[in-house]
Enzyme design. Structure first.
Site, PDB file in Angstrom:
ATOM      1  N   ASP A  39     -61.115  76.146 -70.254  1.00 54.10           N
ATOM      2  CA  ASP A  39     -60.626  75.133 -71.199  1.00 54.10           C
ATOM      3  C   ASP A  39     -61.086  73.757 -70.713  1.00 54.10           C
ATOM      4  OD1 ASP A  39     -57.870  75.342 -73.272  1.00 54.10           O
ATOM      5  OD2 ASP A  39     -58.732  73.402 -72.783  1.00 54.10           O
ATOM      6  N   GLY A  44     -55.440  71.116 -75.035  1.00 51.21           N
ATOM      7  CA  GLY A  44     -54.581  71.965 -74.214  1.00 51.21           C
ATOM      8  C   GLY A  44     -54.093  71.196 -73.005  1.00 51.21           C
ATOM      9  N   LYS A  99     -69.862  70.850 -82.561  1.00 49.37           N
ATOM     10  CA  LYS A  99     -70.590  71.407 -81.416  1.00 49.37           C
ATOM     11  C   LYS A  99     -69.758  72.506 -80.739  1.00 49.37           C
ATOM     12  CE  LYS A  99     -73.073  68.260 -78.808  1.00 49.37           C
ATOM     13  NZ  LYS A  99     -73.179  66.936 -78.120  1.00 49.37           N
ATOM     14  N   THR A 100     -68.467  72.282 -80.652  1.00 47.75           N
ATOM     15  CA  THR A 100     -67.597  73.293 -80.026  1.00 47.75           C
ATOM     16  C   THR A 100     -67.698  74.613 -80.779  1.00 47.75           C
ATOM     17  OG1 THR A 100     -66.047  71.700 -79.095  1.00 47.75           O
ATOM     18  CG2 THR A 100     -65.175  73.886 -79.570  1.00 47.75           C
ATOM     19  N   TYR A 153     -64.705  70.985 -88.975  1.00 44.18           N
ATOM     20  CA  TYR A 153     -63.955  72.180 -88.572  1.00 44.18           C
ATOM     21  C   TYR A 153     -64.344  73.374 -89.444  1.00 44.18           C
ATOM     22  CZ  TYR A 153     -59.744  74.924 -87.304  1.00 44.18           C
ATOM     23  OH  TYR A 153     -58.865  75.893 -86.861  1.00 44.18           O
TER      24      TYR A 153
HETATM   25  P1  NAD Z   1     -54.962  74.186 -79.641  1.00 44.06           P
HETATM   26  O1  NAD Z   1     -55.596  72.903 -79.996  1.00 44.06           O
HETATM   27  O2  NAD Z   1     -53.566  74.180 -79.115  1.00 44.06           O
HETATM   28  O3  NAD Z   1     -55.856  74.966 -78.570  1.00 44.06           O
HETATM   29  C1  NAD Z   1     -57.251  74.874 -78.513  1.00 44.06           C
HETATM   30  C2  NAD Z   1     -57.672  74.898 -77.050  1.00 44.06           C
HETATM   31  O4  NAD Z   1     -59.107  74.831 -76.979  1.00 44.06           O
HETATM   32  C3  NAD Z   1     -57.143  73.696 -76.270  1.00 44.06           C
HETATM   33  O5  NAD Z   1     -56.624  74.109 -75.032  1.00 44.06           O
HETATM   34  C4  NAD Z   1     -58.386  72.807 -76.065  1.00 44.06           C
HETATM   35  O6  NAD Z   1     -58.298  72.007 -74.916  1.00 44.06           O
HETATM   36  C5  NAD Z   1     -59.474  73.859 -75.999  1.00 44.06           C
HETATM   37  N1  NAD Z   1     -60.807  73.337 -76.360  1.00 44.06           N
HETATM   38  C6  NAD Z   1     -61.149  72.611 -77.449  1.00 44.06           C
HETATM   39  N2  NAD Z   1     -62.467  72.341 -77.439  1.00 44.06           N
HETATM   40  C7  NAD Z   1     -62.962  72.919 -76.310  1.00 44.06           C
HETATM   41  C8  NAD Z   1     -64.244  72.976 -75.730  1.00 44.06           C
HETATM   42  N3  NAD Z   1     -65.299  72.381 -76.302  1.00 44.06           N
HETATM   43  N4  NAD Z   1     -64.407  73.645 -74.563  1.00 44.06           N
HETATM   44  C9  NAD Z   1     -63.342  74.231 -73.945  1.00 44.06           C
HETATM   45  N5  NAD Z   1     -62.090  74.207 -74.456  1.00 44.06           N
HETATM   46  C10 NAD Z   1     -61.903  73.560 -75.623  1.00 44.06           C
HETATM   47  O7  NAD Z   1     -55.071  75.123 -80.929  1.00 44.06           O
HETATM   48  P2  NAD Z   1     -54.436  76.547 -81.229  1.00 44.06           P
HETATM   49  O8  NAD Z   1     -53.468  76.406 -82.322  1.00 44.06           O
HETATM   50  O9  NAD Z   1     -53.998  77.196 -79.969  1.00 44.06           O
HETATM   51  O10 NAD Z   1     -55.699  77.313 -81.828  1.00 44.06           O
HETATM   52  C11 NAD Z   1     -56.463  78.213 -81.038  1.00 44.06           C
HETATM   53  C12 NAD Z   1     -57.642  78.700 -81.850  1.00 44.06           C
HETATM   54  O11 NAD Z   1     -57.200  79.387 -83.000  1.00 44.06           O
HETATM   55  C13 NAD Z   1     -58.575  77.585 -82.329  1.00 44.06           C
HETATM   56  O12 NAD Z   1     -59.911  78.015 -82.229  1.00 44.06           O
HETATM   57  C14 NAD Z   1     -58.198  77.418 -83.778  1.00 44.06           C
HETATM   58  O13 NAD Z   1     -59.293  76.949 -84.551  1.00 44.06           O
HETATM   59  C15 NAD Z   1     -57.798  78.823 -84.158  1.00 44.06           C
HETATM   60  N6  NAD Z   1     -56.843  78.804 -85.254  1.00 44.06           N
HETATM   61  C16 NAD Z   1     -55.558  78.423 -85.025  1.00 44.06           C
HETATM   62  C17 NAD Z   1     -54.678  78.350 -86.090  1.00 44.06           C
HETATM   63  C18 NAD Z   1     -53.248  77.941 -85.886  1.00 44.06           C
HETATM   64  O14 NAD Z   1     -52.559  77.746 -86.880  1.00 44.06           O
HETATM   65  N7  NAD Z   1     -52.745  77.813 -84.679  1.00 44.06           N
HETATM   66  C19 NAD Z   1     -55.108  78.685 -87.378  1.00 44.06           C
HETATM   67  C20 NAD Z   1     -56.430  79.048 -87.560  1.00 44.06           C
HETATM   68  C21 NAD Z   1     -57.290  79.125 -86.494  1.00 44.06           C
END
Ligand code: NAD
Ligand code: UDP
Length: 330
Positions: A39, A44, A99-100, A153
Site C-alpha cells: 500500500d 489507507g 495511473k493506479t 476512476y
Molecule cells: P480505500 O480508499 O479505503 O482503500 C484503497 C487502498 O488502496 C488504500 O489503502 C490506498 O492507500 C491504497 N492505494 C491507492 N492507490 C494506491 C497505489 N497507487 N499504490 C498502492 N496503494 C494504493 O478504498 P476501499 O473502499 O477499501 O476500496 C478498495 C477497492 O475496492 C478499491 O480498488 C475500490 O475501487 C474498490 N471498490 C470499493 C467499493 C466500496 O464501496 N468500498 C466499491 C467499488 C469498488
C-alpha cells in the site's frame, strides 16, 4: 499440525491498508494464509493494519503500484484493491488515479504472470456510469462520460477490466473481476467522504446531514463482511470464471431514505442541508446478483439495518478517539 507446519498459501493484497483491504488481510491471516500487504498509504492508514503487524505471516511493503514491484519467493494469489474509492479522494489527483488503475493493474498482472499466481481485480459498479437500465447486469455496457470528474476512476477501472481479460487470454493468467457495489462497514475512515461515513459522522456529531441533490438518487449498500465472503469465493473459482461478476447487496435505497435511517438509528436531531448534485453522479444503482448467486453459491446476508448497527459504534469510537473528520463537519 501447527500453523507453521501446514503448507501455507502466500497472498498479496494491494491496497491492504485501506478499508476493505485491511479487513481482507485479517480474514486471510485467520484462514491460515501468509499475507503481504502492499500500500502507498494514500487513503489507507497504518493504524488499519497495526494489529496485524504482530501476527505471524503478515508483512507490509510501502509501495505505489504504479511502479513495478519485486517480491521475493512464491505468491499464490493477488488481490488488487489498490485505488482510492471515494469520489472526493480519487478526484484529488485524477491522473494518478488513472495511473493506479491502468499501470497498477499492468504491474500486478505482470507479477501474477511471473509468479504463476491467480489475481483478482476490485472493479466497480462505476463501470456502468449513470446506468440507463436497472438493475445492472454484467452484460450492460454502461453509460460513462469519458471526460468528466468521475472519468479517471470509471475509465481507469474499465481499462483494468480489459487488461485482466486480455492477460488471461494472451498469457494464460488466471484472472477474476469483481464488480463491487457500494460497500460500507466498520473500518471506514471517518474522513473518507462517502455517503455512509459522512451521514453517520454528521448525525452523531450533531452536524447537518449533507444531501447532494434532492436525495432521490439510489444506491445499494453491501456490508463489508458479505463482500469479503464473495471476494474469497470468487478467487477460488475455476480458471474459466474470468468474466466480471457483480458483488453487492441488491436492496435499493434513495439517499434521502439512508439519511432518515441513519438519523433514526443514531437518535440524532441533526438538520438536513441540500447542496447541488455533483456532475455525473449516477441517478440509480442496483446490482443484478443472478450470476454471483449461481457461480459463487453466495448471498449477501447482512441487511442495511443490521450493517448500520455494526457500523455506527465504530464511528462513535472514532469520534471519541478524535480521529480525522471529514471537512463537511470539521
Ligand atoms: P480505500 O480508499 O479505503 O482503500 C484503497 C487502498 O488502496 C488504500 O489503502 C490506498 O492507500 C491504497 N492505494 C491507492 N492507490 C494506491 C497505489 N497507487 N499504490 C498502492 N496503494 C494504493 O478504498 P476501499 O473502499 O477499501 O476500496 C478498495 C477497492 O475496492 C478499491 O480498488 C475500490 O475501487 C474498490 N471498490 C470499493 C467499493 C466500496 O464501496 N468500498 C466499491 C467499488 C469498488
Ligand atoms: N452523497 C450525499 N452526501 C454526502 C456524500 C454522498 O448525498 O455527504 C451522495 C452522492 O452524491 C451519491 C451517493 O450519495 O449520489 C453515494 O455517494 P458516495 O460518494 O458514497 O459513492 P458513489 O456511489 O457516488 O461513488
Amino acid at each position: 499440525m501447527t500453523r507453521r507446519e501446514r503448507p501455507v498459501s502466500r497472498v498479496l493484497v494491494a491496497g491492504g491498508a485501506g478499508f476493505v483491504g485491511a479487513r481482507l488481510c485479517a480474514r486471510l491471516l485467520l484462514n491460515g494464509s501468509d499475507v503481504i500487504c502492499v500500500d502507498n498509504l494514500q487513503t489507507g492508514h497504518i493504524s488499519n493494519i497495526s494489529t496485524l503487524e504482530c501476527m505471524p505471516g503478515f508483512s507490509f511493503i510501502k509501495h505505489d503500484i504504479t511502479v513495478p514491484l519485486r517480491v521475493n519467493g512464491r505468491i499464490d494469489e493477488i488481490y488488487n484493491l489498490a485505488c482510492p474509492a471515494s469520489p472526493p479522494r480519487y478526484q484529488i489527483n485524477p491522473v494518478h488515479t488513472l495511473k493506479t488503475s491502468v499501470l497498477g493493474a499492468l504491474n500486478l498482472l505482470g507479477l501474477a504472470r511471473a509468479k504463476g499466481a491467480r489475481i483478482l481485480q476490485a472493479s466497480t459498479s462505476e463501470i456502468y456510469g449513470d446506468p440507463q437500465s436497472s438493475p445492472q447486469t454484467e452484460g450492460y455496457h454502461g453509460n460513462v462520460n469519458p471526460v468528466g470528474p468521475r472519468s479517471c476512476y470509471d475509465e481507469g477501472k474499465r481499462a483494468a477490466e480489459t487488461l485482466f481479460r486480455d492477460y488471461g487470454i494472451q498469457h494464460g493468467v488466471t484472472t477474476k473481476i469483481a464488480r463491487i457495489f457500494n460497500t460500507y462497514g466498520p473500518g471506514m475512515a471517518p474522513d473518507d467522504g462517502r455517503v455512509v461515513s459522512n451521514f453517520i459522522i454528521q448525525a452523531i456529531s450533531g452536524n447537518p446531514i449533507s444531501i447532494y441533490g434532492d436525495g432521490s438518487q439510489t444506491r445499494s449498500f453491501c456490508y463489508v463482511d458479505d463482500l469479503l465472503d464473495a471476494l474469497m469465493l470468487l478467487m477460488a473459482t475455476p480458471h474459466e470464471v474470468s468474466y466480471p461478476v457483480n458483488l453487492g447487496n441488491d436492496g435499493e435505497f434513495t439517499i434521502a431514505e439512508l439519511a432518515k435511517i441513519v438519523l433514526a438509528k443514531t437518535g440524532s436531531t441533526a438538520n438536513i442541508i441540500y447542496s447541488p448534485i455533483p456532475v455525473d453522479d449516477p441517478q440509480q444503482r442496483r446490482p443484478d446478483l443472478t450470476l454471483a448467486r449461481r457461480v459463487l453459491n453466495w448471498e449477501p446476508k447482512v441487511t442495511l439495518n443490521d450493517g448500520l448497527d455494526q457500523t455506527i459504534p465504530w464511528f462513535r469510537a472514532q469520534l471519541k478517539a478524535g480521529t480525522r473528520l471529514p471537512e463537511v463537519v470539521a
